[in-house]
Design an enzyme around this catalytic site. Structure first.
Site, PDB file in Angstrom:
ATOM      1  CG  ASP A  72     106.931  29.427 -21.629  1.00  0.00           C
ATOM      2  OD1 ASP A  72     106.744  28.191 -21.603  1.00  0.00           O
ATOM      3  OD2 ASP A  72     106.017  30.243 -21.797  1.00  0.00           O
ATOM      4  CB  VAL A  73     109.326  24.086 -20.443  1.00  0.00           C
ATOM      5  CG1 VAL A  73     110.378  24.201 -19.359  1.00  0.00           C
ATOM      6  CG2 VAL A  73     107.925  23.964 -19.860  1.00  0.00           C
ATOM      7  CG  ASN A  99     109.162  19.592 -11.584  1.00  0.00           C
ATOM      8  OD1 ASN A  99     108.525  18.747 -10.950  1.00  0.00           O
ATOM      9  ND2 ASN A  99     109.082  20.897 -11.309  1.00  0.00           N
ATOM     10  CE1 TYR A 170      98.814  18.228 -13.691  1.00  0.00           C
ATOM     11  CE2 TYR A 170      97.814  16.140 -13.065  1.00  0.00           C
ATOM     12  CZ  TYR A 170      98.836  17.060 -12.948  1.00  0.00           C
ATOM     13  OH  TYR A 170      99.892  16.805 -12.095  1.00  0.00           O
ATOM     14  CE  LYS A 174     101.660  15.980 -14.990  1.00  0.00           C
ATOM     15  NZ  LYS A 174     103.042  16.463 -14.962  1.00  0.00           N
TER      16      LYS A 174
END
Ligand code: NAD
Length: 272
Positions: A72-73, A99, A170, A174
């Protein structure tokens, strides 16, 4: 057409890569692309073990090197373990594609703190943890006279630029990726470590399935894409492969948009 067997056709020969979230969508396409370009690829997955193992088998069947690594990043220890696993499998690491990403959409009045934090944890903190670990590992690796010793691509989005109502978590993640990428690029350039981002527009993957899986939805989506088609994971994979290769050696701190023109204010096509 068969793959070009010449060195020019394998610009990542001898390089060792980790791709996070590589059991589906863009990550899967990127892992395939890097392997075709000659890189050994660590295929990170969170829950898609079967798909990750199938991809590893496919790469090995094609004569490449690959390993599947669960993790899990958004968890510091799991990211450290991912890098240890990559080094154990390939003897080191030279390339990272950060990613992994998720969406948890809601109008702002209904967006829970939990969903805000979940998206920031994976999309931004997860990329930070992976980039930090990669930079630490690159510093242990050999120098390559005249070339970058290590390179990173962060998976951003057109929403690092285009505000997105109903998706504030989101879009904020980003936007954060963009500034993180540029700050890291500035910080480590002297060490000959390159850090860039790729910003996809609408790519046909599970994350945005409702935007393309009916004719009506696709028609609405295409109004936002001047180039007139949805993107495929391979479109992104080719850009990532090139950015990681020595062909892009003088490029750092840049976002490459792979979006069919989505970021070109499509409402103004036809003179506004
Ligand atoms: P996807 O849902 O197929 O891929 C996301 C991957 O991230 C999955 O494999 C998932 O298992 C993995 N993941 C999620 N949480 C994780 C965690 N905590 N640890 C490790 N892995 C985790 O969707 P995709 O479209 O392939 O998305 C890949 C990236 O591309 C994301 O960062 C996304 O924001 C970005 N992106 C996609 C599009 C698009 O149109 N599809 C557009 C712009 C940006």
């Amino acid at each position: 057409m068969p793959d070009d067997p010449t060195p020019q056709g394998r610009p990542l020969a001898g390089r060792r890569a980790l791709v996070t979230g590589a059991s589906s969508g863009i990550g899967l396409g990127v892992a395939q692309g890097l392997a075709r370009a000659g890189a050994a690829v660590a295929v990170n997955y969170r829950s898609g073990q079967e798909a990750a193992e199938a991809l590893v088998a496919e790469i090995r069947a094609g004569g490449g090197q690959a390993v599947a690594l669960q993790g899990d990043v958004s968890k510091e220890e799991e990211v450290a373990a991912l890098f240890r696993g990559t080094a154990e499998a390939f003897g080191g690491i030279d390339l990272l594609v950060a990613n992994s990403g998720i969406q948890k959409d809601a109008p702002v009045g209904e967006m829970s703190l939990k969903d805000w934090q979940a998206v920031i944890s994976v999309n931004l903190t997860g990329q930070f943890l992976c980039c930090r670990e990669a930079i630490r590992a690159f510093r242990q690796g050999p120098e390559r006279p005249g070339k970058a010793r290590g390179a990173i691509v962060c998976m951003s989005s057109v929403h690092e630029l285009i505000p997105w109502a109903g998706h504030v978590n989101y879009a904020a993640s980003k936007g954060g990726v963009r500034m993180m990428m540029q700050s890291l690029a500035q910080e480590v350039a002297r060490e000959r470590i390159r850090v860039n981002a790729v910003a996809p527009g609408a790519i046909r993957t599970p994350i945005n399935q409702e935007a393309w899986d009916t004719e009506e939805a696709l028609e609405k989506l295409l109004r936002l894409i001047p180039y007139g088609r949805i993107g495929e994971p391979e479109d992104v994979a080719r850009a990532v492969t090139w950015l990681l290769s020595d062909e892009a050696d003088y490029i750092t701190g840049t976002t490459l948009f792979v979006d069919g023109g989505m970021s070109l204010y499509p409402e103004f096509v036809g003179n506004g």
